[in-house]
Design a protein around this motif. Structure first.
Motif, PDB file in Angstrom:
ATOM      1  N   LEU A  21      17.554   8.745  -0.185  1.00 43.51           N
ATOM      2  CA  LEU A  21      18.252   9.373  -0.210  1.00 43.51           C
ATOM      3  C   LEU A  21      19.706  10.379  -0.704  1.00 43.51           C
ATOM      4  N   PHE A  22      20.083   9.467  -1.741  1.00 38.93           N
ATOM      5  CA  PHE A  22      21.636   9.292  -2.720  1.00 38.93           C
ATOM      6  C   PHE A  22      21.199   9.525  -3.731  1.00 38.93           C
ATOM      7  N   ALA A  23      20.103   8.516  -4.099  1.00 45.15           N
ATOM      8  CA  ALA A  23      19.615   8.344  -6.017  1.00 45.15           C
ATOM      9  C   ALA A  23      19.177  10.137  -6.155  1.00 45.15           C
ATOM     10  N   LYS A  24      19.446  10.766  -7.298  1.00 43.84           N
ATOM     11  CA  LYS A  24      19.545  11.393  -7.740  1.00 43.84           C
ATOM     12  C   LYS A  24      18.961  11.772  -9.510  1.00 43.84           C
ATOM     13  N   CYS A  25      19.105  10.978 -10.007  1.00 37.45           N
ATOM     14  CA  CYS A  25      18.793  10.750 -11.439  1.00 37.45           C
ATOM     15  C   CYS A  25      17.295   9.942 -11.030  1.00 37.45           C
ATOM     16  N   PRO A  26      16.918  10.189 -12.562  1.00 40.32           N
ATOM     17  CA  PRO A  26      14.885  10.396 -12.977  1.00 40.32           C
ATOM     18  C   PRO A  26      14.928   8.737 -12.834  1.00 40.32           C
ATOM     19  N   ASN A  27      15.904   7.508 -12.876  1.00 44.39           N
ATOM     20  CA  ASN A  27      15.753   6.522 -13.477  1.00 44.39           C
ATOM     21  C   ASN A  27      14.730   6.474 -11.446  1.00 44.39           C
ATOM     22  N   SER A  28      15.248   7.108 -10.631  1.00 43.23           N
ATOM     23  CA  SER A  28      14.342   7.211  -9.384  1.00 43.23           C
ATOM     24  C   SER A  28      13.527   7.464  -9.046  1.00 43.23           C
ATOM     25  N   ILE A  29      12.574   7.667 -10.473  1.00 43.25           N
ATOM     26  CA  ILE A  29      10.849   8.396  -9.784  1.00 43.25           C
ATOM     27  C   ILE A  29      10.597   7.413 -10.529  1.00 43.25           C
ATOM     28  N   HIS A  30       9.557   7.166  -9.687  1.00 41.49           N
ATOM     29  CA  HIS A  30       8.455   5.793  -9.754  1.00 41.49           C
ATOM     30  C   HIS A  30       7.643   6.600 -10.021  1.00 41.49           C
ATOM     31  N   THR A  31       6.315   5.284 -11.052  1.00 42.02           N
ATOM     32  CA  THR A  31       4.668   5.637 -10.817  1.00 42.02           C
ATOM     33  C   THR A  31       4.072   4.421  -9.869  1.00 42.02           C
ATOM     34  N   PRO A  32       2.704   4.877 -10.092  1.00 46.61           N
ATOM     35  CA  PRO A  32       2.159   3.724  -8.978  1.00 46.61           C
ATOM     36  C   PRO A  32       1.458   2.895  -9.987  1.00 46.61           C
ATOM     37  N   ASP A  33       1.730   1.653  -9.829  1.00 51.20           N
ATOM     38  CA  ASP A  33       0.952   0.611 -10.913  1.00 51.20           C
ATOM     39  C   ASP A  33       0.206  -0.022 -10.323  1.00 51.20           C
ATOM     40  N   GLU A  34       0.298   0.564 -11.598  1.00 49.45           N
ATOM     41  CA  GLU A  34      -1.456   0.825 -12.758  1.00 49.45           C
ATOM     42  C   GLU A  34      -2.173  -1.089 -11.938  1.00 49.45           C
ATOM     43  N   SER A  35      -1.129  -2.274 -12.076  1.00 51.95           N
ATOM     44  CA  SER A  35      -1.513  -3.474 -12.398  1.00 51.95           C
ATOM     45  C   SER A  35      -2.283  -3.936 -10.965  1.00 51.95           C
ATOM     46  N   LYS A  36      -2.374  -3.144  -9.884  1.00 52.70           N
ATOM     47  CA  LYS A  36      -2.234  -3.058  -8.295  1.00 52.70           C
ATOM     48  C   LYS A  36      -3.122  -2.195  -7.654  1.00 52.70           C
ATOM     49  N   ARG A  37      -4.324  -2.834  -7.601  1.00 54.63           N
ATOM     50  CA  ARG A  37      -5.433  -1.816  -7.254  1.00 54.63           C
ATOM     51  C   ARG A  37      -5.525  -2.220  -5.691  1.00 54.63           C
ATOM     52  N   LEU A  38      -6.021  -0.702  -4.812  1.00 58.59           N
ATOM     53  CA  LEU A  38      -6.639  -0.794  -3.950  1.00 58.59           C
ATOM     54  C   LEU A  38      -8.135  -1.339  -3.876  1.00 58.59           C
ATOM     55  N   ASP A  39      -8.340  -2.440  -3.300  1.00 56.55           N
ATOM     56  CA  ASP A  39      -9.628  -3.500  -2.584  1.00 56.55           C
ATOM     57  C   ASP A  39      -9.850  -2.869  -1.351  1.00 56.55           C
ATOM     58  N   ILE A  40     -10.541  -2.010  -0.880  1.00 54.86           N
ATOM     59  CA  ILE A  40     -11.178  -2.469   0.502  1.00 54.86           C
ATOM     60  C   ILE A  40     -12.802  -2.090   0.587  1.00 54.86           C
ATOM     61  N   SER A  41     -13.123  -3.292  -0.431  1.00 51.52           N
ATOM     62  CA  SER A  41     -14.379  -3.403  -0.566  1.00 51.52           C
ATOM     63  C   SER A  41     -15.201  -4.559   1.143  1.00 51.52           C
ATOM     64  N   ASN A  42     -13.765  -5.403   1.719  1.00 47.70           N
ATOM     65  CA  ASN A  42     -14.441  -5.714   2.254  1.00 47.70           C
ATOM     66  C   ASN A  42     -14.428  -5.274   4.270  1.00 47.70           C
ATOM     67  N   MET A  43     -14.210  -4.435   3.524  1.00 48.18           N
ATOM     68  CA  MET A  43     -13.509  -2.538   5.027  1.00 48.18           C
ATOM     69  C   MET A  43     -14.877  -2.016   4.912  1.00 48.18           C
ATOM     70  N   LYS A  44     -15.364  -1.298   5.962  1.00 50.58           N
ATOM     71  CA  LYS A  44     -16.486  -0.503   6.747  1.00 50.58           C
ATOM     72  C   LYS A  44     -15.768   1.127   6.661  1.00 50.58           C
ATOM     73  N   LEU A  45     -16.209   2.127   6.344  1.00 56.06           N
ATOM     74  CA  LEU A  45     -15.736   3.636   6.323  1.00 56.06           C
ATOM     75  C   LEU A  45     -16.119   3.718   8.055  1.00 56.06           C
ATOM     76  N   VAL A  46     -15.030   4.070   8.911  1.00 56.78           N
ATOM     77  CA  VAL A  46     -15.669   4.817   9.948  1.00 56.78           C
ATOM     78  C   VAL A  46     -15.430   5.922  10.363  1.00 56.78           C
ATOM     79  N   PHE A  47     -14.785   6.242   9.795  1.00 55.91           N
ATOM     80  CA  PHE A  47     -14.235   7.986   9.942  1.00 55.91           C
ATOM     81  C   PHE A  47     -14.076   8.727   8.877  1.00 55.91           C
ATOM     82  N   GLU A  48     -15.235  10.280   8.356  1.00 55.34           N
ATOM     83  CA  GLU A  48     -14.552  10.969   7.561  1.00 55.34           C
ATOM     84  C   GLU A  48     -15.157  12.029   7.899  1.00 55.34           C
ATOM     85  N   ASP A  49     -14.333  12.865   7.871  1.00 53.59           N
ATOM     86  CA  ASP A  49     -14.558  14.585   6.955  1.00 53.59           C
ATOM     87  C   ASP A  49     -14.013  15.525   5.802  1.00 53.59           C
TER      88      ASP A  49
END
Length: 294
Positions: A21-49
């Motif tokens: 709320l107070f950080a107004k400088c560009p260095n407060s903007i982050h990018t997603p972490d390439e090294s930490k990827r989503l893994d939902i291989s143990n989950m099932k799709l229960v809803f999709e539209d």
């Protein structure tokens, strides 16, 4: 003593600057972490539209509890399917259903489908205009009525993606345009309400022109947020232990339908929708799909 006072104020300033709320400088903007990827291989799709057919009224609610919403109206005709995509359109209508004003829409599974824990994801393009913001969020039926400090036990508002920064009057538009945040709100919306917010995050694809995915992995102990399958933020603040419904919406900043004669109008956060050049309107929130895994 002077050293202690200086240290005390330095800590306060540091804490404030760490808050988005107070950080107004560009260095407060982050990018997603390439090294930490989503893994939902143990989950099932229960809803999709994927919105390849007309909106199913047994799944999606497009009629709001009341039409007046901040600086405009929520109206069901603003939500429609076009070319296999869900469109939530924002535009000005002289002869609208509820009178002259700005119209947009809401689309939720409230009262129809709820989920407790899992991975929730949307693929979308956000509207490119000042004065409005789109969102994909989860909400609990009991959260708004909860006036105790239960820290999410009775539900939370989980904002997976919000896009109010196209021309934010507080933050520098050139720096903060094409960014999003994640926020968790708990304990109702009264005096005991409180929240926790992430830093600003910039997708690797333009969020107004290209489809990005935004998701949250919600477990019993924490939330882990993702953009395009890459981790952005995780927190154990206000972890909901109640079922939540899905919500897609567009908000218009302001009060009393953005009436220029209303001296109490508050165009905060997203700016003033009346500042947009005519070529930017109408503005569309375009949703490719919504998915839930458990």
């Amino acid at each position: 003593m002077i050293r202690k006072v200086k240290y005390f104020f330095a800590r306060i300033i540091s804490a404030l600057m760490a808050n988005p709320l107070f950080a107004k400088c560009p260095n407060s903007i982050h990018t997603p972490d390439e090294s930490k990827r989503l893994d939902i291989s143990n989950m099932k799709l229960v809803f999709e539209d994927d919105f390849s057919r007309e909106l199913d009224p047994s799944v999606w609610k497009t009629i709001p509890d009341k039409p007046e919403r901040r600086g405009g109206y929520w109206s069901e005709e603003q939500c429609f399917i076009k070319d296999g995509k869900l469109i939530i359109r924002t535009e000005y209508k002289k002869d609208g259903k509820y009178g002259a004003g700005w119209y947009t829409g809401t689309c939720s599974t409230q009262g129809l489908r709820e989920y407790k824990h899992g991975y929730f994801e949307v693929s979308c393009k956000t509207p490119a205009a000042e004065g409005l913001w789109s969102a994909f969020w989860l909400q609990s039926e009991s959260m708004a009525d909860n006036w105790g400090t239960d820290g999410g036990k009775n539900g939370a508002e989980i904002d997976i993606m919000e896009s109010p920064y196209y021309n934010d009057p507080v933050n520098t538009a050139n720096a903060y345009r094409n960014t999003t945040i994640h926020t968790v709100h708990v304990d109702g919306y009264g005096d005991l309400y409180h929240n926790k917010r992430s830093y600003f995050y910039r997708p690797d694809k333009n969020m107004y022109k290209e489809f990005n995915t935004y998701g949250v992995l919600w477990t019993k102990k924490e939330y882990i947020f993702y953009i395009n399958g890459k981790e952005t933020w995780r927190t154990d603040f206000g972890v909901s232990q109640a079922p939540e419904f899905l919500w897609l919406s567009v908000e218009i900043a302001g009060k009393d339908n953005a009436n220029p004669e209303n001296t109490d109008n508050k165009f905060t956060w997203a700016g003033d929708i009346r500042n947009n050049p005519e070529k930017l309107m109408p503005a569309d929130f375009v949703i490719d799909y919504v998915r839930v895994y458990q």
